[in-house]
Design an enzyme around this catalytic site. Structure first.
Site, mmCIF file in Angstrom:
data_model
loop_
_atom_site.group_PDB
_atom_site.id
_atom_site.type_symbol
_atom_site.label_atom_id
_atom_site.label_comp_id
_atom_site.label_asym_id
_atom_site.label_seq_id
_atom_site.Cartn_x
_atom_site.Cartn_y
_atom_site.Cartn_z
ATOM 1 N N CYS A 161 0.662 -1.250 0.037
ATOM 2 C CA CYS A 161 -0.008 -0.143 0.086
ATOM 3 C C CYS A 161 0.819 1.214 0.020
ATOM 4 C CB CYS A 161 -1.015 0.059 1.223
ATOM 5 S SG CYS A 161 -1.817 -1.692 1.211
ATOM 6 N N HIS A 300 -3.554 7.612 6.263
ATOM 7 C CA HIS A 300 -3.817 6.283 5.546
ATOM 8 C C HIS A 300 -4.959 5.875 5.831
ATOM 9 C CE1 HIS A 300 -2.321 2.753 3.706
ATOM 10 N NE2 HIS A 300 -2.760 1.847 4.598
ATOM 11 N N GLU A 311 -3.044 4.169 13.969
ATOM 12 C CA GLU A 311 -2.744 5.654 13.007
ATOM 13 C C GLU A 311 -2.978 6.879 14.131
ATOM 14 O OE1 GLU A 311 -2.671 7.806 8.868
ATOM 15 O OE2 GLU A 311 -4.074 6.039 9.239
ATOM 16 N N LYS A 332 -10.163 7.838 1.503
ATOM 17 C CA LYS A 332 -10.398 6.235 1.151
ATOM 18 C C LYS A 332 -11.866 6.145 1.158
ATOM 19 C CE LYS A 332 -6.071 4.063 1.478
ATOM 20 N NZ LYS A 332 -5.191 5.484 1.996
ATOM 21 N N HIS A 337 -9.516 1.835 -1.651
ATOM 22 C CA HIS A 337 -8.028 1.826 -1.480
ATOM 23 C C HIS A 337 -7.672 1.185 -2.811
ATOM 24 C CE1 HIS A 337 -4.513 1.108 0.171
ATOM 25 N NE2 HIS A 337 -4.589 0.446 1.511
ATOM 26 N N PHE A 397 1.040 -3.535 4.467
ATOM 27 C CA PHE A 397 1.466 -4.981 4.673
ATOM 28 C C PHE A 397 3.127 -5.080 4.242
ATOM 29 C CE2 PHE A 397 -3.184 -7.171 4.041
ATOM 30 C CZ PHE A 397 -3.450 -6.207 5.211
#
Length: 410
Positions: A161, A300, A311, A332, A337, A397
Site C-alpha cells: 500500500c 492512511h 494511526e 479512501k 483503496h 502490509f
C-alpha cells in the site's frame, strides 16, 4: 539539496479521469464506491469496489492495446495527462537525466488471472503470447519510459500500500540530489480480478456491505468501520528542480519537501504505533521541519479496525497535545483503496487541497470511536483554514511505511 517542484499531475481514478474532475468530486463529497457488477459478483461475500469509467480503445490502437494490462493502460494515460499539464519541453532535457518511478502492489493481476483461468479453469495450453509482458510489475514504468524517451532509471517499487509513496519519494531524492533533471512518478493498480478479490476476501480485511447504502461501506475512523474497499486507477506527477520550473514559467502545483520511509518489523500485516510514528518523524526530519509546521494530515485511514486506531495513536505520539488541533482527512472513504496507487492519488489530492485552501472530508463518519478521537473533518469539506504544509501517510502490509511532506507553491 535542490527544491523540487510538482509541475504536472495526471489521474485516472474512481473520482474521475482528470485532475479537475477528481478535485470537483472530492470537494463535493462524491464517492466512487458501489456494488461491483461483474459475472463473478455473486461469489463474493461483499461485492464492493471503486471502479474507473475507462474506455481503453479511446486511448490505444489495437496492436498496442493487446500488450497492455489494465494497470498499464491507467498508468500511460495518467502519465500523458501529467506531461501535458507540465508543458515541459522534453527535448530540452537530456534523456539520460530523465527517470520513471512507478509503484504497484499487484502489477498486471488481471492478465495473470486470465492466464490462470485459461490454464487451470479451461484446461487449455493456449496462453496469450503477451501474458508475461502484461503481467510483470515493471510493465507500466517500462511503457512510460518508452513512450516519452526517458533513458534514465526506470524503476518499479512494490511495497504493497505504500508503493507509490516510495516511488514519489525516491524520485524526489533523485531530483533533489541533482542526479536527475526530470522525473515522472506515481502509481497504478488494477486489482479487481476475481482471483485477487477472493484472495483479499480470505484475509478478512474487506468491508462488509452497508445495509442502508453500499456506497457508504468504507468508514475510516468510525466506530462501525468494518474494513477497506478495493479500488483501481493511477496517479502521476511530474517533478523537476524548482529553479528550472520557475525559469521556464511553469505552473507549479506544489513542492515535495521530504520523504520518510521505515520498516515496521512487528508483524507482516499488523501495524504498530511506534512503526507508523517513526515514519512520520523520518519524513519531518527529511524535510527539516518541526512537527508544529504541519497543517493537515492525509491519513492512511483504510477503515480497517486495526489500522485506524493505531494511526490515531501514532499521530498523537508524534504531535503530542497538538494532534487534537490538526485536521486529519481519510479520502479512501471516497475513492477506495487503490493499493499501490493510493499514495499517489492521495498526494495529488493533498496538492489540490492546498491549492484551493481547503481540507477534504472523511466521509461516513457518523459514529464516533473513543479510540479515534482526533479532528477527522467529518462528512464535509472545510474551508477558511490554514493549508500550507501537509503530511500524507501510507502504511503497508510487509511493514514498509512511507510518508510524504508536501507544501503549497509559494
Amino acid at each position: 539539496m535542490r527544491r523540487v517542484a510538482v509541475t504536472g499531475m495526471g489521474v485516472v481514478s474512481p473520482l474521475g479521469c482528470s485532475v479537475a474532475e477528481v478535485y470537483g468530486n472530492a470537494a463535493s463529497g462524491y464517492f466512487g464506491i458501489h456494488r461491483l457488477k461483474a459475472p463473478f459478483s455473486q461469489r463474493l461475500n461483499a461485492p464492493l469496489a471503486a471502479t474507473v469509467d475507462f474506455d481503453a480503445a479511446a486511448h490505444f490502437e489495437p496492436p498496442k492495446l493487446r500488450m497492455l494490462d489494465r494497470s498499464s493502460q491507467f498508468a500511460l494515460v495518467a502519465a500523458r495527462q501529467a506531461f501535458a499539464d507540465a508543458h515541459c519541453d522534453r527535448d530540452a532535457v537530456d534523456p539520460s537525466r530523465a527517470g520513471t518511478f512507478v509503484g504497484t502492489g499487484m502489477g498486471g493481476s488481471q492478465s495473470n488471472d486470465d492466464g490462470y483461468q485459461t490454464l487451470y479453469g479451461e484446461a487449455s495450453d493456449r496462453i496469450k503470447p503477451f501474458t508475461i509482458l502484461m503481467g510483470m510489475h515493471n510493465a507500466s514504468a517500462a511503457w512510460i519510459a518508452v513512450e516519452h524517451n526517458f533513458r534514465g532509471p526506470s524503476l518499479t517499487y512494490s511495497t504493497a500500500c505504500s508503493s507509490s509513496a516510495v516511488a514519489i519519494g525516491e524520485a524526489w531524492l533523485r531530483i533533489a540530489s541533482s542526479s536527475l533533471d526530470l522525473a515522472i512518478a506515481g502509481g497504478t493498480e488494477a486489482p479487481l480480478s476475481f482471483g485477487s478479490l477472493k484472495a483479499w476476501e480470505a484475509l478478512h480485511t474487506l468491508a462488509t456491505v452497508d445495509r442502508d447504502d453500499p456506497a457508504r461501506s468504507c468508514k475510516p475512523f468510525s466506530k462501525d468501520r468494518s474494513g477497506m474497499v478495493l479500488g483501481e486507477g493511477a496517479a502521476m506527477v511530474v517533478l523537476e528542480p524548482w529553479d528550472s520550473a520557475v525559469a521556464r514559467g511553469a505552473t507549479i502545483h506544489g513542492e515535495v519537501l521530504g520523504y520518510g520511509v521505515t520498516t515496521d518489523i512487528g508483524h507482516i500485516t499488523r501495524p504498530s504505533v511506534e512503526g507508523q510514528a517513526q515514519a512520520m518523524r523520518a519524513a519531518l526530519q527529511s524535510a527539516a521541519l518541526e512537527a508544529c509546521a504541519i497543517d493537515p494530515i492525509n491519513a492512511h485511514g483504510t477503515g480497517t479496525p486495526a489500522n485506524d486506531g493505531v494511526e490515531t495513536a501514532a499521530i498523537k505520539l508524534v504531535f503530542g497535545d497538538r494532534a487534537y488541533a490538526i485536521p486529519v482527512s481519510a479520502t479512501k472513504a471516497m475513492h477506495g483503496h487503490l493499493l499501490g496507487a493510493t499514495a499517489a492519488l492521495e498526494c495529488v489530492l493533498s496538492l489540490l487541497a492546498m491549492q484551493h485552501g481547503v481540507v477534504l472530508p472523511t466521509l461516513h463518519l457518523q459514529t464516533p470511536d473513543p479510540e479515534c478521537d482526533l479532528d477527522y473533518v467529518p462528512n464535509a469539506i472545510r474551508t477558511n483554514t490554514t493549508v500550507k504544509t501537509m503530511l500524507s501517510n501510507s502504511f503497508a502490509f510487509g511493514g514498509t511505511n512511507a510518508v510524504l511532506v508536501v507544501r503549497a507553491a509559494s
